[in-house]
Design a protein around this motif. Structure first.
Motif, PDB file in Angstrom:
ATOM      1  N   GLU A 107     -82.732 -35.881 -30.501  1.00 20.79           N
ATOM      2  CA  GLU A 107     -84.096 -36.091 -30.997  1.00 20.79           C
ATOM      3  C   GLU A 107     -85.064 -35.073 -30.395  1.00 20.79           C
ATOM      4  N   GLU A 108     -84.906 -34.754 -29.100  1.00 17.92           N
ATOM      5  CA  GLU A 108     -85.765 -33.748 -28.469  1.00 17.92           C
ATOM      6  C   GLU A 108     -85.522 -32.382 -29.092  1.00 17.92           C
ATOM      7  N   LYS A 109     -84.285 -32.045 -29.334  1.00 22.29           N
ATOM      8  CA  LYS A 109     -83.962 -30.756 -29.967  1.00 22.29           C
ATOM      9  C   LYS A 109     -84.551 -30.696 -31.371  1.00 22.29           C
ATOM     10  N   LYS A 110     -84.398 -31.775 -32.121  1.00 18.97           N
ATOM     11  CA  LYS A 110     -84.886 -31.822 -33.497  1.00 18.97           C
ATOM     12  C   LYS A 110     -86.404 -31.687 -33.567  1.00 18.97           C
ATOM     13  N   GLY A 151     -88.451 -30.748 -31.000  1.00 20.83           N
ATOM     14  CA  GLY A 151     -88.989 -29.672 -30.173  1.00 20.83           C
ATOM     15  C   GLY A 151     -89.983 -30.137 -29.127  1.00 20.83           C
ATOM     16  N   ILE A 152     -89.854 -31.403 -28.706  1.00 22.18           N
ATOM     17  CA  ILE A 152     -90.745 -31.941 -27.672  1.00 22.18           C
ATOM     18  C   ILE A 152     -89.934 -32.758 -26.664  1.00 22.18           C
ATOM     19  N   THR A 153     -90.487 -32.910 -25.473  1.00 24.16           N
ATOM     20  CA  THR A 153     -89.882 -33.790 -24.477  1.00 24.16           C
ATOM     21  C   THR A 153     -90.231 -35.219 -24.841  1.00 24.16           C
ATOM     22  N   ILE A 154     -89.210 -36.067 -24.887  1.00 24.48           N
ATOM     23  CA  ILE A 154     -89.414 -37.474 -25.209  1.00 24.48           C
ATOM     24  C   ILE A 154     -89.136 -38.341 -23.987  1.00 24.48           C
ATOM     25  N   ASP A 155     -88.041 -38.062 -23.329  1.00 23.24           N
ATOM     26  CA  ASP A 155     -87.646 -38.832 -22.160  1.00 23.24           C
ATOM     27  C   ASP A 155     -87.825 -37.978 -20.914  1.00 23.24           C
ATOM     28  N   LEU A 156     -87.793 -38.604 -19.768  1.00 26.04           N
ATOM     29  CA  LEU A 156     -87.872 -37.874 -18.506  1.00 26.04           C
ATOM     30  C   LEU A 156     -86.609 -37.054 -18.321  1.00 26.04           C
ATOM     31  N   SER A 157     -86.750 -35.871 -17.722  1.00 27.83           N
ATOM     32  CA  SER A 157     -85.562 -35.125 -17.309  1.00 27.83           C
ATOM     33  C   SER A 157     -85.681 -34.849 -15.819  1.00 27.83           C
ATOM     34  N   PHE A 158     -84.536 -34.795 -15.169  1.00 26.33           N
ATOM     35  CA  PHE A 158     -84.459 -34.604 -13.721  1.00 26.33           C
ATOM     36  C   PHE A 158     -83.609 -33.375 -13.452  1.00 26.33           C
ATOM     37  N   ILE A 159     -84.206 -32.378 -12.833  1.00 24.44           N
ATOM     38  CA  ILE A 159     -83.517 -31.117 -12.572  1.00 24.44           C
ATOM     39  C   ILE A 159     -83.702 -30.772 -11.102  1.00 24.44           C
ATOM     40  N   HIS A 160     -82.619 -30.360 -10.480  1.00 23.02           N
ATOM     41  CA  HIS A 160     -82.633 -30.068  -9.046  1.00 23.02           C
ATOM     42  C   HIS A 160     -82.196 -28.626  -8.814  1.00 23.02           C
ATOM     43  N   ILE A 161     -82.912 -27.949  -7.911  1.00 24.54           N
ATOM     44  CA  ILE A 161     -82.512 -26.598  -7.517  1.00 24.54           C
ATOM     45  C   ILE A 161     -82.591 -26.490  -5.992  1.00 24.54           C
ATOM     46  N   LYS A 162     -81.726 -25.672  -5.451  1.00 23.55           N
ATOM     47  CA  LYS A 162     -81.727 -25.447  -4.009  1.00 23.55           C
ATOM     48  C   LYS A 162     -82.636 -24.256  -3.727  1.00 23.55           C
ATOM     49  N   ALA A 163     -83.533 -24.434  -2.769  1.00 25.39           N
ATOM     50  CA  ALA A 163     -84.460 -23.378  -2.363  1.00 25.39           C
ATOM     51  C   ALA A 163     -84.373 -23.271  -0.845  1.00 25.39           C
ATOM     52  N   GLY A 164     -83.517 -22.389  -0.375  1.00 26.65           N
ATOM     53  CA  GLY A 164     -83.270 -22.312   1.062  1.00 26.65           C
ATOM     54  C   GLY A 164     -82.571 -23.576   1.506  1.00 26.65           C
ATOM     55  N   GLU A 165     -83.145 -24.242   2.475  1.00 32.43           N
ATOM     56  CA  GLU A 165     -82.569 -25.501   2.967  1.00 32.43           C
ATOM     57  C   GLU A 165     -83.099 -26.726   2.216  1.00 32.43           C
ATOM     58  N   ARG A 166     -84.025 -26.513   1.326  1.00 40.08           N
ATOM     59  CA  ARG A 166     -84.644 -27.623   0.599  1.00 40.08           C
ATOM     60  C   ARG A 166     -84.007 -27.816  -0.768  1.00 40.08           C
ATOM     61  N   ILE A 167     -84.101 -29.011  -1.233  1.00 38.41           N
ATOM     62  CA  ILE A 167     -83.784 -29.326  -2.618  1.00 38.41           C
ATOM     63  C   ILE A 167     -85.118 -29.581  -3.307  1.00 38.41           C
ATOM     64  N   LEU A 168     -85.411 -28.806  -4.332  1.00 36.23           N
ATOM     65  CA  LEU A 168     -86.596 -29.042  -5.154  1.00 36.23           C
ATOM     66  C   LEU A 168     -86.129 -29.777  -6.398  1.00 36.23           C
ATOM     67  N   SER A 169     -86.687 -30.930  -6.608  1.00 35.20           N
ATOM     68  CA  SER A 169     -86.353 -31.709  -7.792  1.00 35.20           C
ATOM     69  C   SER A 169     -87.573 -31.738  -8.693  1.00 35.20           C
TER      70      SER A 169
END
Length: 109
Positions: A35-38, A40-58
């Protein structure tokens, strides 16, 4: 808040680039439901995590559409900080202001 991990929520008006900023930082597209692809908008929450040095940025990427404000509020309860995304060519719009008011009410920086 764990000093090693930070949760940043995206906020702002629909189509101002919240998901695009997170994708540019992480390489991950959080809008992955059919539905989001169709639409072209965010409908639900998304959770993305990246490592930045010793920290995790979510990142919690929330919808900007006015009819989905309850999803934004649900996501905002998990924020340590908020990142307001504003399209330079449009400036502050109604959902930008609504998101700012919600953040203020919840005491989020």
């Amino acid at each position: 808040m764990n000093s090693q991990n930070i949760i940043i929520g995206t906020c702002g008006h629909i189509d101002h680039g919240k998901s695009s900023v997170v994708k540019a930082l992480s390489g991950i597209d959080g809008d992955n439901t059919p539905e989001e692809k169709k639409r072209g908008i965010t409908i639900d929450l998304s959770f993305i995590h990246i490592k930045a040095g010793e920290r995790i940025l979510s990142f919690i990427d929330v919808p900007g559409h006015e009819s989905l404000v309850k999803n934004m509020i649900a996501g905002a309860y998990g924020f340590d900080y908020a990142m307001l995304v504003v399209a330079a060519n449009e400036g502050l719009k109604p959902q930008s202001m609504e998101h700012l008011w919600i953040l203020e009410l919840l005491g989020i920086k």
